[in-house]
Design an enzyme around this catalytic site. Structure first.
Site, PDB file in Angstrom:
ATOM      1  N   PRO A   1       0.831  -1.214   0.000  1.00  0.00           N
ATOM      2  CA  PRO A   1       0.000   0.000   0.000  1.00  0.00           C
ATOM      3  C   PRO A   1       0.864   1.262   0.000  1.00  0.00           C
ATOM      4  O   PRO A   1       1.731   1.422   0.854  1.00  0.00           O
ATOM      5  CB  PRO A   1      -0.793  -0.105   1.309  1.00  0.00           C
ATOM      6  CG  PRO A   1      -0.633  -1.506   1.776  1.00  0.00           C
ATOM      7  CD  PRO A   1       0.647  -2.012   1.203  1.00  0.00           C
ATOM      8  N   GLU A   2       0.647   2.105  -0.981  1.00  0.00           N
ATOM      9  CA  GLU A   2       1.357   3.380  -1.059  1.00  0.00           C
ATOM     10  C   GLU A   2       0.382   4.489  -0.656  1.00  0.00           C
ATOM     11  O   GLU A   2      -0.776   4.216  -0.342  1.00  0.00           O
ATOM     12  CB  GLU A   2       1.851   3.603  -2.497  1.00  0.00           C
ATOM     13  CG  GLU A   2       2.888   2.583  -2.966  1.00  0.00           C
ATOM     14  CD  GLU A   2       4.276   2.859  -2.404  1.00  0.00           C
ATOM     15  OE1 GLU A   2       4.469   3.905  -1.758  1.00  0.00           O
ATOM     16  OE2 GLU A   2       5.158   2.022  -2.603  1.00  0.00           O
TER      17      GLU A   2
END
Ligand SMILES: [Zn+2]
Length: 271
Positions: free
Chosen positions: A2-3
């Protein structure tokens, strides 16, 4: 992994379901995440109303009276809202039970995520106190980035990925932003003009905004009966496209290692 766009998408996805709700209890099945979940967390949260849910970098901040719950999704974490009871799977480590029968469930197969508590100002927390500005805020601008780069010999790609300089520019987005800006990723950060930093700033903001917009189409996945929210697939121009033709000029995309990270660029379009 997850960015920032996935974390922002998560925030937007869960906000309408948890804001204003009262926390009834916290069920911790596995306290050993990246750091142990603090023992007092249940006491800190139970009976409290959720006043706010915000994001700082890749940290989700859930504010209640007396403090803030700090959540990080780590390498593989996800949050989702359950409206009906569903048995927990082996990677469903934490459940936050809310008023009205809503459940916020945290799933994290690799357990690099975090659930932490702070009773002080959240910006003073050791994990957050030295973070650079938010990339989508006005504080992240040409002047700021150009000044920060003065006399820096580090390559521009690791420079923009440094969370002390700006938060949330992960490897994918650094590659994509530099391609859009036409800047070679290995160019020394201190040897880029103010004008070109203006283009880099614009490119970073636009790749992140596009990714967040794409995430908007997956919001319904945050309320689901099965599986975990699938992070969205993106239309990438360089990342993972080694030897494929550049979508701008047709030259093969090159791959190098830079700051221990896979780096993709077009040797013709980026200099
Ligand atoms: Zn090209």
């Amino acid at each position: 992994m997850p960015e920032l766009p996935e974390v922002e998408t998560t925030r937007r996805g869960i906000e309408p379901h948890i804001l204003g709700k009262t926390i009834q209890r916290l069920e911790i099945r596995q306290p050993r995440l990246r750091w142990p979940i603090p023992r007092q967390l249940n006491t800190c949260l139970t009976g409290k109303r959720i006043q706010d849910i915000s994001r700082r970098g890749k940290y989700l901040l859930i504010t209640v009276k007396g403090g803030t719950l700090i959540i990080h999704l780590g390498m593989s974490g996800s949050l989702r809202i359950l409206k009906h009871h569903q048995a927990a799977g082996p990677h469903d480590h934490v459940d936050l039970w809310l008023s009205g029968g809503t459940l916020l469930r945290f799933t994290d197969p690799r357990r690099f995520g975090a659930w932490l508590w702070t009773s002080g100002p959240v910006d003073d927390h050791p994990l957050l106190s030295s973070l650079g500005p938010e990339p989508l805020s006005d504080d992240f601008n040409t002047e700021y980035l150009h000044l920060s780069a003065q006399k820096r010999k580090v390559a521009v790609k690791p420079f923009i990925m440094n969370s002390h300089i700006v938060v949330g520019v992960g490897n994918i987005y650094a590659n994509e932003a530099l391609f859009r800006a036409g800047i070679h990723p290995a160019r020394s950060a201190g040897r880029i003009s103010r004008q070109r930093y203006g283009v880099i700033v614009t490119s970073i903001k636009s790749v992140l905004l596009v990714a967040i917009d794409h995430g908007g189409t997956t919001l319904r996945d945050f309320v689901s009966g099965e599986g975990s929210p699938g992070y969205f697939k993106q239309n990438l121009l360089t990342y993972g496209r080694t030897d494929a033709p550049c979508k701008n000029c047709g030259a093969p995309i090159r791959e190098i290692r830079l700051g221990q990270r896979s780096t993709f660029y077009c040797g013709r379009c980026q200099h």
